[in-house]
Each structure stands twice: as C-alpha cells, then as structure tokens.
Design a protein around this motif. Structure first.
Motif, short mmCIF file in Angstrom:
data_model
loop_
_atom_site.label_atom_id
_atom_site.label_comp_id
_atom_site.label_asym_id
_atom_site.label_seq_id
_atom_site.Cartn_x
_atom_site.Cartn_y
_atom_site.Cartn_z
N MET A 1 0.85 -1.20 0.00
CA MET A 1 0.00 0.00 0.00
C MET A 1 0.89 1.25 0.00
SD MET A 1 -2.88 0.91 2.80
CE MET A 1 -2.66 2.48 3.58
N SER A 2 0.60 2.16 -0.90
CA SER A 2 1.39 3.38 -0.95
C SER A 2 0.84 4.40 0.03
CB SER A 2 1.39 3.95 -2.37
OG SER A 2 0.08 4.30 -2.74
N GLU A 3 1.75 5.21 0.54
CA GLU A 3 1.34 6.22 1.51
C GLU A 3 0.75 7.42 0.78
OE1 GLU A 3 3.48 8.02 5.40
OE2 GLU A 3 4.40 6.29 4.44
N ARG A 4 -0.31 7.98 1.33
CA ARG A 4 -0.96 9.13 0.69
C ARG A 4 -0.33 10.43 1.15
NH1 ARG A 4 -6.39 6.75 2.25
NH2 ARG A 4 -6.96 5.55 0.43
N ILE A 5 -0.19 11.34 0.21
CA ILE A 5 0.24 12.70 0.53
C ILE A 5 -0.93 13.62 0.19
CG2 ILE A 5 1.87 14.55 0.01
CD1 ILE A 5 3.20 12.15 1.36
N PHE A 6 -1.38 14.38 1.17
CA PHE A 6 -2.48 15.30 0.95
C PHE A 6 -1.93 16.71 0.76
CE2 PHE A 6 -4.40 12.00 3.77
CZ PHE A 6 -5.20 11.43 2.82
N ARG A 7 -2.53 17.43 -0.17
CA ARG A 7 -2.10 18.81 -0.43
C ARG A 7 -3.21 19.79 -0.07
NH1 ARG A 7 0.29 15.49 -3.93
NH2 ARG A 7 2.50 15.77 -4.29
N GLN A 8 -2.80 21.00 0.29
CA GLN A 8 -3.77 22.04 0.65
C GLN A 8 -4.76 22.23 -0.50
OE1 GLN A 8 -1.99 25.71 1.88
NE2 GLN A 8 -3.93 26.62 2.39
N GLY A 9 -6.03 22.27 -0.15
CA GLY A 9 -7.09 22.47 -1.14
C GLY A 9 -7.68 21.17 -1.68
N ASP A 10 -7.01 20.02 -1.43
CA ASP A 10 -7.57 18.74 -1.86
C ASP A 10 -8.91 18.49 -1.18
OD1 ASP A 10 -5.34 18.19 -3.38
OD2 ASP A 10 -4.56 16.61 -2.08
N MET A 11 -9.83 17.87 -1.90
CA MET A 11 -11.13 17.52 -1.33
C MET A 11 -11.10 16.05 -0.95
SD MET A 11 -12.53 20.45 -1.45
CE MET A 11 -14.22 20.14 -0.97
N LEU A 12 -11.50 15.76 0.29
CA LEU A 12 -11.44 14.40 0.82
C LEU A 12 -12.79 13.97 1.37
CD1 LEU A 12 -8.18 14.74 2.97
CD2 LEU A 12 -8.36 13.95 0.60
N GLU B 1 -12.20 19.84 3.02
CA GLU B 1 -11.09 20.41 2.27
C GLU B 1 -9.84 20.43 3.15
OE1 GLU B 1 -9.82 24.54 -0.01
OE2 GLU B 1 -11.91 24.23 0.57
N VAL B 2 -8.72 20.01 2.58
CA VAL B 2 -7.46 19.97 3.33
C VAL B 2 -6.99 21.40 3.59
CG1 VAL B 2 -5.03 19.28 3.29
CG2 VAL B 2 -6.78 17.77 2.32
N GLU B 3 -6.69 21.67 4.86
CA GLU B 3 -6.13 22.96 5.24
C GLU B 3 -4.61 22.84 5.39
OE1 GLU B 3 -6.98 25.11 9.18
OE2 GLU B 3 -8.44 25.88 7.74
N ASP B 4 -4.17 21.76 6.01
CA ASP B 4 -2.74 21.58 6.25
C ASP B 4 -2.46 20.10 6.50
OD1 ASP B 4 -0.13 22.35 6.50
OD2 ASP B 4 -0.32 23.03 8.57
N TYR B 5 -1.32 19.64 6.02
CA TYR B 5 -0.91 18.26 6.28
C TYR B 5 0.60 18.20 6.22
CZ TYR B 5 -0.04 13.28 5.56
OH TYR B 5 0.42 12.00 5.66
N HIS B 6 1.20 17.73 7.31
CA HIS B 6 2.65 17.56 7.36
C HIS B 6 2.94 16.08 7.44
CE1 HIS B 6 3.33 21.82 7.81
NE2 HIS B 6 2.42 21.86 8.77
N HIS B 7 3.70 15.60 6.48
CA HIS B 7 4.09 14.19 6.43
C HIS B 7 4.78 13.80 7.75
CE1 HIS B 7 4.63 10.54 4.31
NE2 HIS B 7 5.94 10.58 4.33
N HIS B 8 4.35 12.70 8.33
CA HIS B 8 4.92 12.19 9.59
C HIS B 8 4.80 13.19 10.74
CE1 HIS B 8 6.30 8.72 7.52
NE2 HIS B 8 7.15 9.38 6.77
N GLY C 1 -12.23 24.03 9.16
CA GLY C 1 -13.28 24.04 10.16
C GLY C 1 -13.02 23.15 11.36
N VAL C 2 -11.90 22.41 11.36
CA VAL C 2 -11.58 21.52 12.48
C VAL C 2 -10.20 21.90 13.01
CG1 VAL C 2 -11.24 19.10 13.17
CG2 VAL C 2 -12.94 19.67 11.43
N ASP C 3 -10.14 22.22 14.32
CA ASP C 3 -8.88 22.68 14.92
C ASP C 3 -7.89 21.56 15.19
OD1 ASP C 3 -9.77 25.31 14.93
OD2 ASP C 3 -10.68 25.12 16.92
N GLU C 4 -8.40 20.35 15.33
CA GLU C 4 -7.58 19.23 15.77
C GLU C 4 -7.06 18.42 14.58
OE1 GLU C 4 -8.40 15.52 18.75
OE2 GLU C 4 -9.24 17.47 19.28
#
Length: 63
Positions: free
Chosen positions: A1-12, A31-38, A46-49
C-alpha cells in the motif's frame, strides 16, 4: 500500500468514524487545510484538531 500525501485544497471524503464533538462526520467531504508528512495529522477546514489521515479518502479514488 502506498502512503498518501495530501495537499492544501484537496477535497477528501471522511471514511472513518464520526467524531461529533469535533464536528467531523463519516461520509462528509472536507477540504485539506494543512498536512505535514509524519507529523501530528491532517487538518481539514473548520476543524482545529489534527485527524488520522487514514480516515479520509481522496475524492475520485475507489473506496
């Protein structure tokens, strides 16, 4: 299974369990606001956590 990388603005699509105390529900699109690998997790608008990135599915991918 490949690891997913999410980018700002992606719809999930939320595929994990609902977390009503955070306003996060299974089956909703976010909508992705922020994602840091590892790092602490995936942040959606809309979600702080930070949330488990494995509980989201990129739109357009088969579930």
């Amino acid at each position: 299974m490949s690891e997913r990388i999410f980018r700002q603005g992606d719809m999930l699509l939320r595929t994990g369990m609902s977390l009503p105390h955070l306003g996060v529900y299974s089956g909703q699109v976010y909508e992705v606001e922020d994602y840091h690998h590892h790092a602490e997790g995936l942040y959606v608008k809309g979600v702080d956590e930070g949330l488990d990135p494995g509980s989201f599915q990129p739109i357009g991918e088969p579930i």
